[in-house]
Design an enzyme around this catalytic site. Structure first.
Site, PDB file in Angstrom:
ATOM      1  N   ASP A  27      -2.779  -7.969  -2.473  1.00 60.53           N
ATOM      2  CA  ASP A  27      -3.189  -8.341  -1.108  1.00 60.53           C
ATOM      3  C   ASP A  27      -2.432  -9.547  -0.573  1.00 60.53           C
ATOM      4  O   ASP A  27      -2.947 -10.306   0.238  1.00 60.53           O
ATOM      5  CB  ASP A  27      -4.707  -8.644  -1.032  1.00 60.53           C
ATOM      6  CG  ASP A  27      -5.528  -7.526  -1.629  1.00 60.53           C
ATOM      7  OD1 ASP A  27      -5.175  -6.365  -1.389  1.00 60.53           O
ATOM      8  OD2 ASP A  27      -6.505  -7.814  -2.337  1.00 60.53           O
ATOM      9  N   HIS A  45      -2.271  -1.110   1.569  1.00 58.07           N
ATOM     10  CA  HIS A  45      -1.496  -2.056   2.367  1.00 58.07           C
ATOM     11  C   HIS A  45      -1.999  -1.963   3.787  1.00 58.07           C
ATOM     12  O   HIS A  45      -2.211  -0.864   4.288  1.00 58.07           O
ATOM     13  CB  HIS A  45      -0.045  -1.612   2.460  1.00 58.07           C
ATOM     14  CG  HIS A  45       0.726  -1.810   1.214  1.00 58.07           C
ATOM     15  ND1 HIS A  45       0.634  -2.936   0.453  1.00 58.07           N
ATOM     16  CD2 HIS A  45       1.651  -1.035   0.637  1.00 58.07           C
ATOM     17  CE1 HIS A  45       1.469  -2.827  -0.556  1.00 58.07           C
ATOM     18  NE2 HIS A  45       2.094  -1.678  -0.479  1.00 58.07           N
TER      19      HIS A  45
HETATM   20  P1  GDP Z   1      -0.745  -5.990   0.535  1.00 62.36           P
HETATM   21  O1  GDP Z   1      -1.510  -5.022  -0.257  1.00 62.36           O
HETATM   22  O2  GDP Z   1      -0.033  -6.991  -0.312  1.00 62.36           O
HETATM   23  O3  GDP Z   1       0.149  -5.355   1.538  1.00 62.36           O
HETATM   24  O4  GDP Z   1      -1.779  -6.866   1.361  1.00 62.36           O
HETATM   25  P2  GDP Z   1      -2.972  -6.380   2.321  1.00 62.36           P
HETATM   26  O5  GDP Z   1      -2.424  -5.515   3.362  1.00 62.36           O
HETATM   27  O6  GDP Z   1      -4.116  -5.883   1.551  1.00 62.36           O
HETATM   28  O7  GDP Z   1      -3.455  -7.787   2.895  1.00 62.36           O
HETATM   29  C1  GDP Z   1      -2.713  -8.534   3.708  1.00 62.36           C
HETATM   30  C2  GDP Z   1      -3.495  -8.746   4.995  1.00 62.36           C
HETATM   31  O8  GDP Z   1      -2.984  -9.877   5.631  1.00 62.36           O
HETATM   32  C3  GDP Z   1      -3.338  -7.610   5.988  1.00 62.36           C
HETATM   33  O9  GDP Z   1      -4.510  -7.512   6.751  1.00 62.36           O
HETATM   34  C4  GDP Z   1      -2.170  -8.066   6.854  1.00 62.36           C
HETATM   35  O10 GDP Z   1      -2.183  -7.528   8.167  1.00 62.36           O
HETATM   36  C5  GDP Z   1      -2.400  -9.529   6.897  1.00 62.36           C
HETATM   37  N1  GDP Z   1      -1.215 -10.358   6.985  1.00 62.36           N
HETATM   38  C6  GDP Z   1       0.006 -10.210   6.403  1.00 62.36           C
HETATM   39  N2  GDP Z   1       0.786 -11.272   6.668  1.00 62.36           N
HETATM   40  C7  GDP Z   1       0.040 -12.120   7.424  1.00 62.36           C
HETATM   41  C8  GDP Z   1       0.265 -13.402   7.983  1.00 62.36           C
HETATM   42  O11 GDP Z   1       1.313 -14.009   7.841  1.00 62.36           O
HETATM   43  N3  GDP Z   1      -0.778 -13.960   8.685  1.00 62.36           N
HETATM   44  C9  GDP Z   1      -1.987 -13.347   8.852  1.00 62.36           C
HETATM   45  N4  GDP Z   1      -2.928 -13.970   9.531  1.00 62.36           N
HETATM   46  N5  GDP Z   1      -2.235 -12.148   8.310  1.00 62.36           N
HETATM   47  C10 GDP Z   1      -1.238 -11.544   7.622  1.00 62.36           C
END
Ligand code: GDP
Length: 424
Positions: A12, A40
């Site tokens: 995440d 994701h």
């Molecule tokens: P992954 O599995 O590593 O892709 O991560 P997730 O998608 O589960 O969690 C990342 C969350 O953070 C998602 O809701 C993204 O839209 C959000 N996100 C990613 N980068 C950023 C950022 O720089 N700032 C904010 N506020 N949210 C972000």
């Protein structure tokens, strides 16, 4: 040129966003491990999507998205995700599936659920997507590779053999209804019809792609601390989450992986059970969870509230190290803008000793965080495009962590959208 995008900690970290962004210049995006057990979240011009099995290049019409041989392939789930993105107006993604990928069977999900029931209060907090039973079967040599779905007599015979042992377990260990061979054969035939248009010889495909100098992105799921070898075993996942495994799960020569971009989040979060030294609780945790990610820190697959914590230098440095990181993408930094002061964990105290190197699980469970408090920047940094334009305390936070990680932070993400990115 092969690049990997992987996670440093529990998952995440925002890998989806970084992969989606990097996919703009990629020819091929490959999922090389895991299955549909994590997700994701991607926000782009088409809307907001939670992908579980589809590679993050699915929104880019120039990208071929591959499900590599290392993935637990849940065929109905893949088709469902494909249909969902198309229904939301995304041009039909270009998908290929390795004929050597193994097929997640309906009984893997059942066994996952039955085993968690049997364990009761000792359970692993599995997402019940069938991942652990799937990988157990793969390495016990009773799994089904995609190509086997197209057989007839051989397939029937194998189903009979596999169900013999499965039914013994169902009867004597779990006391659950038995599986029927004819029904499973029928399911396999349905799966074969669903997946047939996408199946390729992925070894040949990747060999040619590398030879032609294509840009290939290996997309990791979860992070280093969930790796079955280097993570917080046994509270790990069942397939390797490391870039190095990309060579196997995608089928590329290990020496072709030139860039390993490890995604590191500006604070910590985790789902499921297991040691989490810098974890915070109560109101402090609730506030970070509410403000975190894009609309709160809740699991993309399960909707479970994530466990929250301060940035952990010990875990993140180790996480970057075992990935073989060449550059860090530092994400979700904007979320911390509300804090006057930001604690970070710089060491673990275990039995009166301070550790700076991430220990094995036994010591980890006894560890208490050693915190250092850094000043906050008390402002909204979304929309900033240049590193120099970030508030001084924000740059200091990044540079402090960069020193701790011992690898350069080359990308800073200051918002969920594709454009919320600062390149250094
Ligand atoms: P992954 O599995 O590593 O892709 O991560 P997730 O998608 O589960 O969690 C990342 C969350 O953070 C998602 O809701 C993204 O839209 C959000 N996100 C990613 N980068 C950023 C950022 O720089 N700032 C904010 N506020 N949210 C972000």
């Amino acid at each position: 040129m092969v690049k990997a995008v992987v996670g440093a900690c529990w998952g995440d970290e925002g890998k989806g966003k970084i992969t989606d962004m990097l996919a703009a210049d990629a020819d091929i995006v490959v999922r090389f491990q895991g299955g549909a057990n994590a997700g994701h979240t991607i926000v782009n011009d088409y809307g907001k999507f939670a992908l579980h099995l589809l590679p993050s290049g699915s929104f880019n019409p120039n990208v071929t998205n591959m499900i590599g041989n290392g993935v637990a392939l849940d065929i109905p789930q893949l088709i469902k995700e494909l249909d969902e993105v198309v229904a939301k107006g995304v041009p039909r993604p270009n998908i290929v599936v390795s004929e050597r990928a193994q097929v997640l069977m309906p009984y893997h999900k059942l066994f996952d659920q039955y085993e968690e029931e049997r364990l009761s209060d000792r359970q692993f907090g599995s997402t019940k997507s069938g991942i652990a039973p799937f990988f157990s079967d793969k390495f016990s040599k009773i799994g089904f590779q995609v190509w086997e779905l197209f057989g007839e007599e051989e397939l029937k015979e194998k189903i009979n053999n596999v169900l013999e042992v499965k039914n013994l377990m169902l009867e004597h260990i779990y006391h659950k209804p038995l599986l029927d061979a004819d029904e499973l054969y029928k399911t396999c035939k349905e799966y074969a019809a669903m997946i047939e248009p996408y199946v390729i010889d992925s070894v040949q495909f990747m060999h040619n792609a590398v030879k032609e100098g294509k840009t290939i992105l290996l997309e990791g799921q979860l992070g280093s601390l969930k790796d079955p070898d280097f993570g917080i075993y046994p509270m790990t996942t069942s397939s390797s989450t490391l870039a190095g495994y990309g060579a196997i799960g995608a089928g590329v020569p290990p020496y072709e992986i030139k860039e390993i971009i490890t995604v590191v989040k500006a604070y910590s979060s985790a789902v499921g059970a297991g040691a989490f030294v810098s974890e915070i609780f109560g109101e402090e945790a609730d506030e970070l969870r509410r403000r975190g990610g894009d609309g709160g820190e809740y699991g993309a697959t399960t909707g479970r509230p994530r466990r929250m914590g301060w940035f952990d230098c010990v875990a993140s440095r180790y996480g970057c190290r075992v990935q073989g990181t060449t550059a860090v993408a530092f994400t979700v930094l904007d979320v911390l803008g509300y804090l006057d002061e930001i604690p970070v964990c710089i060491g673990y105290e275990v039995d009166g000793e301070i550790l700076c190197d991430f220990p094995t699980t036994g010591k980890l469970e006894k560890a208490k965080p050693v915190l250092k408090v850094l000043p906050g920047w008390k402002s909204d940094i979304r929309g900033i495009k240049k590193y120099e334009d970030l508030p001084e305390n924000c740059r200091n936070y990044i540079e402090f962590i960069e020193k701790e990680l011992e690898v350069p932070i080359k990308i800073v993400s200051n918002g969920p959208a594709r454009s919320d990115i600062i390149m250094r």
